[in-house]
Design a protein around this motif. Structure first.
Motif, short mmCIF file in Angstrom:
data_model
loop_
_atom_site.label_atom_id
_atom_site.label_comp_id
_atom_site.label_asym_id
_atom_site.label_seq_id
_atom_site.Cartn_x
_atom_site.Cartn_y
_atom_site.Cartn_z
N LEU A 1 27.68 38.88 72.19
CA LEU A 1 27.37 39.99 71.30
C LEU A 1 25.86 40.14 71.12
O LEU A 1 25.32 41.26 71.10
N ALA A 2 25.15 39.01 71.01
CA ALA A 2 23.69 39.04 70.83
C ALA A 2 23.00 39.65 72.05
O ALA A 2 22.10 40.49 71.91
N PHE A 3 23.42 39.25 73.24
CA PHE A 3 22.82 39.79 74.47
C PHE A 3 23.07 41.30 74.59
O PHE A 3 22.20 42.06 75.01
N LYS B 1 31.21 33.97 72.21
CA LYS B 1 31.43 35.28 71.59
C LYS B 1 30.16 35.77 70.89
O LYS B 1 29.75 36.93 71.07
N VAL B 2 29.52 34.88 70.13
CA VAL B 2 28.29 35.25 69.42
C VAL B 2 27.16 35.53 70.39
O VAL B 2 26.43 36.52 70.25
N LEU B 3 27.00 34.69 71.42
CA LEU B 3 25.93 34.90 72.39
C LEU B 3 26.13 36.19 73.19
O LEU B 3 25.18 36.93 73.44
N ILE C 1 23.52 43.42 72.09
CA ILE C 1 22.68 44.12 71.09
C ILE C 1 21.24 44.21 71.57
O ILE C 1 20.58 45.24 71.44
N ILE C 2 20.73 43.09 72.16
CA ILE C 2 19.36 43.10 72.69
C ILE C 2 19.23 44.14 73.80
O ILE C 2 18.24 44.89 73.86
N TYR C 3 20.21 44.19 74.69
CA TYR C 3 20.18 45.18 75.78
C TYR C 3 20.18 46.60 75.22
O TYR C 3 19.46 47.48 75.69
N TYR D 1 25.19 27.07 59.93
CA TYR D 1 25.18 26.79 61.36
C TYR D 1 24.76 25.35 61.63
O TYR D 1 25.38 24.64 62.44
#
Length: 272
Positions: A63-65, A59-61, A67-69, A102
């Motif tokens: 969302l991170a991808f 889920k976190v990864l 946002i980067i896109y 973390y």
């Protein structure tokens, strides 16, 4: 041609990528679950914990991808990243508490100190079942029904009742005006009574000797919520008898408090 032009529009691109990321996350989660369903080299609780944790990570990864896109359409990411070293360092200092959460979360997970569904005691005063293991915190369903959330960096003491047995840990919070000497005597008597009445619940070794009998742990916390002091009693019992043993111990504590006129701690909101 129409569809090609349509997909060139920014909102459509963003929506398409979002849907693609959701599908990829879904298939990764399904694949992990299918893998554990088809294998048996890990115990069920360990598998459940890893599945739960992998869901949080994906889920976190995802969302991170996304946002980067999204940022790549508004910034030159190469220049943005190159010029953000100082900013990243500052953010690391600001977010060090989160980063520590973390790291400690990964430590707890990979050292197998906790599993989903374990009965634990956090920092000596929060007792319940682990309901959620995320990347930053644990969620404990307490026996009073309340959900308690604690970040890993705030865990100073963790007792796991599922390691080698289930530990019954019950307590009385007595008024600060209660004479501790009298309370100690009563609690010792309760521990002895529990061993005599409920010895069959105790976890025993191969020789039939209790691994840990019911015992009085003295004062485990001072000035609880500014109301009084906590006097605790514990014992290591068999998995199947955990719930019933807890009920019996609580009953013995309640009877002892009543018969010996122990002064129970009162809520600060109590009016006379």
């Amino acid at each position: 041609m129409f569809f090609f032009e349509l997909f060139q529009q920014l909102p459509v691109k963003i929506l398409t990528v979002a849907l693609l990321i959701i599908l990829i996350v879904y298939f990764i989660r399904k694949s992990i679950k299918l893998f554990f369903d088809k294998t048996s080299f890990l115990d069920e609780k360990r598998e459940e914990t890893l599945i739960h944790f992998s869901n949080q990570v994906t889920k976190v990864l995802g969302l991170a991808f996304f946002i980067i896109y999204l940022l790549s359409h508004f910034f030159d990411l190469e220049k943005f990243v190159a010029g953000s070293v100082v900013l990243a360092g500052a953010l690391a200092l600001i977010l060090q508490h989160i980063i520590r959460d973390y790291i400690m979360g990964l430590t707890y997970l990979f050292e197998r100190q906790i599993h989903h569904g374990d009965d634990v005691i956090i920092n000596g005063n929060r007792q319940g079942k682990i309901e959620e293991i995320s990347m930053r915190h644990l969620k404990i369903r307490q026996y009073d029904g309340y959900l308690y959330t604690v970040s890993y960096s705030n865990i100073t003491e963790l007792q796991n009742g599922n390691r080698g047995g289930r530990r019954v840990n019950e307590s009385l919070v007595l008024h600060y005006r209660q004479n501790p000497e009298d309370a100690f005597k009563v609690m010792e008597e309760v521990a002895q009574a529990c061993n005599e009445k409920y010895g069959e619940y105790l976890l025993k070794d191969e020789n039939g000797v209790p691994v840990e009998s019911f015992k009085f742990n003295q004062i485990t916390q001072l000035n609880v919520d500014y109301r009084g002091h906590q006097y605790s009693l514990s014992g290591l019992v068999k998995e199947a008898d955990f719930v019933e043993a807890g009920k019996k111990v609580r009953f013995e504590l309640a009877i002892a408090a009543y018969k010996n006129d122990l002064m129970m701690a009162e809520s600060l909101n109590t009016s006379h």
